[in-house]
Design a protein around this motif. Sequence first.
Motif, mmCIF file in Angstrom:
data_model
loop_
_atom_site.group_PDB
_atom_site.id
_atom_site.type_symbol
_atom_site.label_atom_id
_atom_site.label_comp_id
_atom_site.label_asym_id
_atom_site.label_seq_id
_atom_site.Cartn_x
_atom_site.Cartn_y
_atom_site.Cartn_z
ATOM 1 N N TYR A 175 1.046 -1.190 -0.007
ATOM 2 C CA TYR A 175 0.114 0.170 -0.075
ATOM 3 C C TYR A 175 0.878 1.350 0.116
ATOM 4 O O TYR A 175 1.912 1.166 0.663
ATOM 5 C CB TYR A 175 -0.858 0.229 1.279
ATOM 6 C CG TYR A 175 -2.204 -0.816 1.203
ATOM 7 C CD1 TYR A 175 -3.204 -0.494 0.468
ATOM 8 C CD2 TYR A 175 -2.239 -1.904 2.070
ATOM 9 C CE1 TYR A 175 -4.439 -1.508 0.559
ATOM 10 C CE2 TYR A 175 -3.173 -2.726 2.125
ATOM 11 C CZ TYR A 175 -4.385 -2.344 1.338
ATOM 12 O OH TYR A 175 -5.457 -3.274 1.351
ATOM 13 N N LEU A 176 0.677 2.185 -0.935
ATOM 14 C CA LEU A 176 1.247 3.403 -0.903
ATOM 15 C C LEU A 176 0.239 4.601 -0.273
ATOM 16 O O LEU A 176 -0.797 4.801 -1.169
ATOM 17 C CB LEU A 176 1.880 3.668 -2.357
ATOM 18 C CG LEU A 176 3.089 4.697 -2.544
ATOM 19 C CD1 LEU A 176 4.273 4.221 -1.599
ATOM 20 C CD2 LEU A 176 3.364 4.665 -3.765
ATOM 21 N N GLN A 177 0.793 5.328 0.418
ATOM 22 C CA GLN A 177 -0.014 6.595 1.014
ATOM 23 C C GLN A 177 0.776 7.589 1.199
ATOM 24 O O GLN A 177 2.047 7.751 1.399
ATOM 25 C CB GLN A 177 -0.605 5.975 2.519
ATOM 26 C CG GLN A 177 -1.534 6.890 3.040
ATOM 27 C CD GLN A 177 -1.983 6.359 4.618
ATOM 28 O OE1 GLN A 177 -2.095 5.350 4.616
ATOM 29 N NE2 GLN A 177 -1.945 7.090 5.510
ATOM 30 N N SER A 178 0.222 8.781 0.814
ATOM 31 C CA SER A 178 0.729 10.227 0.734
ATOM 32 C C SER A 178 1.020 10.631 2.194
ATOM 33 O O SER A 178 0.084 10.573 2.978
ATOM 34 C CB SER A 178 0.190 11.097 -0.217
ATOM 35 O OG SER A 178 0.577 12.392 -0.233
ATOM 36 N N GLY A 179 2.166 11.354 2.541
ATOM 37 C CA GLY A 179 2.091 11.756 3.954
ATOM 38 C C GLY A 179 3.017 13.069 3.904
ATOM 39 O O GLY A 179 3.823 13.366 3.173
ATOM 40 N N ASN A 180 3.555 13.321 5.184
ATOM 41 C CA ASN A 180 4.705 14.273 5.625
ATOM 42 C C ASN A 180 5.482 13.777 6.717
ATOM 43 O O ASN A 180 5.055 12.898 7.269
ATOM 44 C CB ASN A 180 4.066 15.584 6.013
ATOM 45 C CG ASN A 180 3.314 16.235 4.799
ATOM 46 O OD1 ASN A 180 3.892 16.647 3.820
ATOM 47 N ND2 ASN A 180 1.798 16.160 4.867
ATOM 48 N N ASN A 239 -3.286 7.948 10.615
ATOM 49 C CA ASN A 239 -3.969 8.215 9.576
ATOM 50 C C ASN A 239 -4.496 7.012 8.462
ATOM 51 O O ASN A 239 -4.337 6.991 7.603
ATOM 52 C CB ASN A 239 -2.612 8.701 8.540
ATOM 53 C CG ASN A 239 -1.973 10.157 9.093
ATOM 54 O OD1 ASN A 239 -2.308 11.305 8.722
ATOM 55 N ND2 ASN A 239 -1.295 10.064 10.204
ATOM 56 N N LEU A 240 -5.384 6.376 9.305
ATOM 57 C CA LEU A 240 -5.764 5.208 8.894
ATOM 58 C C LEU A 240 -6.988 5.494 7.758
ATOM 59 O O LEU A 240 -7.197 4.853 7.013
ATOM 60 C CB LEU A 240 -6.341 4.424 10.027
ATOM 61 C CG LEU A 240 -5.459 3.710 11.068
ATOM 62 C CD1 LEU A 240 -6.276 2.959 12.350
ATOM 63 C CD2 LEU A 240 -4.403 2.807 10.351
ATOM 64 N N ASP A 241 -7.445 6.593 7.949
ATOM 65 C CA ASP A 241 -8.431 6.933 6.915
ATOM 66 C C ASP A 241 -8.081 7.729 5.902
ATOM 67 O O ASP A 241 -8.684 8.186 4.776
ATOM 68 C CB ASP A 241 -9.720 7.905 7.863
ATOM 69 C CG ASP A 241 -9.022 9.414 8.384
ATOM 70 O OD1 ASP A 241 -7.865 9.589 8.280
ATOM 71 O OD2 ASP A 241 -9.771 10.355 8.489
ATOM 72 N N LYS A 242 -6.848 7.883 5.480
ATOM 73 C CA LYS A 242 -6.060 8.591 4.557
ATOM 74 C C LYS A 242 -6.220 7.654 3.143
ATOM 75 O O LYS A 242 -5.990 6.636 3.178
ATOM 76 C CB LYS A 242 -4.813 9.007 4.794
ATOM 77 C CG LYS A 242 -4.484 10.440 5.595
ATOM 78 C CD LYS A 242 -4.541 11.403 4.755
ATOM 79 C CE LYS A 242 -4.063 12.723 5.589
ATOM 80 N NZ LYS A 242 -2.454 12.703 5.605
ATOM 81 N N PRO A 243 -6.266 8.372 2.245
ATOM 82 C CA PRO A 243 -6.311 7.493 0.904
ATOM 83 C C PRO A 243 -5.093 6.687 0.509
ATOM 84 O O PRO A 243 -4.050 7.385 0.937
ATOM 85 C CB PRO A 243 -6.717 8.427 -0.264
ATOM 86 C CG PRO A 243 -6.336 9.664 0.241
ATOM 87 C CD PRO A 243 -6.674 9.608 1.691
ATOM 88 N N ARG A 244 -5.092 5.535 0.117
ATOM 89 C CA ARG A 244 -4.019 4.675 -0.314
ATOM 90 C C ARG A 244 -4.218 3.834 -1.418
ATOM 91 O O ARG A 244 -5.369 3.769 -1.838
ATOM 92 C CB ARG A 244 -3.401 3.887 0.865
ATOM 93 C CG ARG A 244 -4.376 2.878 1.402
ATOM 94 C CD ARG A 244 -3.841 2.320 2.563
ATOM 95 N NE ARG A 244 -3.764 2.945 3.786
ATOM 96 C CZ ARG A 244 -4.726 3.031 4.554
ATOM 97 N NH1 ARG A 244 -6.061 2.311 4.481
ATOM 98 N NH2 ARG A 244 -4.662 3.695 5.828
ATOM 99 N N ILE A 245 -3.230 3.628 -2.071
ATOM 100 C CA ILE A 245 -3.347 2.752 -3.323
ATOM 101 C C ILE A 245 -2.602 1.453 -2.855
ATOM 102 O O ILE A 245 -1.758 1.235 -2.365
ATOM 103 C CB ILE A 245 -2.791 3.088 -4.617
ATOM 104 C CG1 ILE A 245 -1.347 3.706 -4.656
ATOM 105 C CG2 ILE A 245 -3.787 4.477 -4.987
ATOM 106 C CD1 ILE A 245 -1.009 4.446 -5.950
ATOM 107 N N LEU A 246 -3.330 0.128 -3.550
ATOM 108 C CA LEU A 246 -2.745 -1.097 -3.321
ATOM 109 C C LEU A 246 -2.144 -1.351 -4.467
ATOM 110 O O LEU A 246 -2.453 -1.363 -5.879
ATOM 111 C CB LEU A 246 -4.096 -2.205 -2.939
ATOM 112 C CG LEU A 246 -3.335 -3.653 -2.996
ATOM 113 C CD1 LEU A 246 -2.602 -3.634 -1.852
ATOM 114 C CD2 LEU A 246 -4.517 -4.479 -2.938
#
Length: 197
Positions: A121-126, A134-141
């Motif tokens: 899973y890749l998720q954008s962040g800082n 940040n469990l509700d942030k969008p991510r891609i599988l």
Amino acid sequence: MKKNKRGKRLKPTRVERVSLDLTLPIVADGALAGPVAEGSLVPVLIVDTTRRPDIEELIRVHQFVSSGDVTSQWGLVEKHPDTVGIMFDFHRPIQARAVVTFSIEAEAILVESALAAKAIYLQSGNVGDIFSQNLDKPRILIEVPADDFRAKWDEVFLQRMTDVLRVRSGITRKEAEPHARELIRQLKSFTNFRLPR
């Protein structure tokens, strides 16, 4: 073409130079398990997209499309014996290329989990983000098949961990290797965990 000790021909190694500008630093990580990847623990990589707004947008837009198109390639990082990486080529919904690198000593569990689940899973962040917050942030599988990388990974993982234990404990390489094998065996028993169906 090179030959190994037994005289068999070796496949030429593919070398690709990649700009450091493509790198997505990992700022936090976690894992999710469920029906995806047959119950395997899939690593979640929260990556710093401050310098890569295209990747942040790709992850955001991906929520609104049924599927995307991406290819991936694992590899070693030249002149950095503690580092392996994976390169992603996104074709849609947005075209982009990105690279994520891993320290073998500090982040081998992420590589092992990805290889076991054949997914990330890749998720954008800082910088400063925490996975649990940040469990509700969008991510891609992303599917990351790695049959051609598994043997090389097992080899460099053992070499690196043997060296780490040799230096930390002040013992010989011969003494360190069995300890490295046991450490790797324990890590693999954890990353190969699957939720019961």
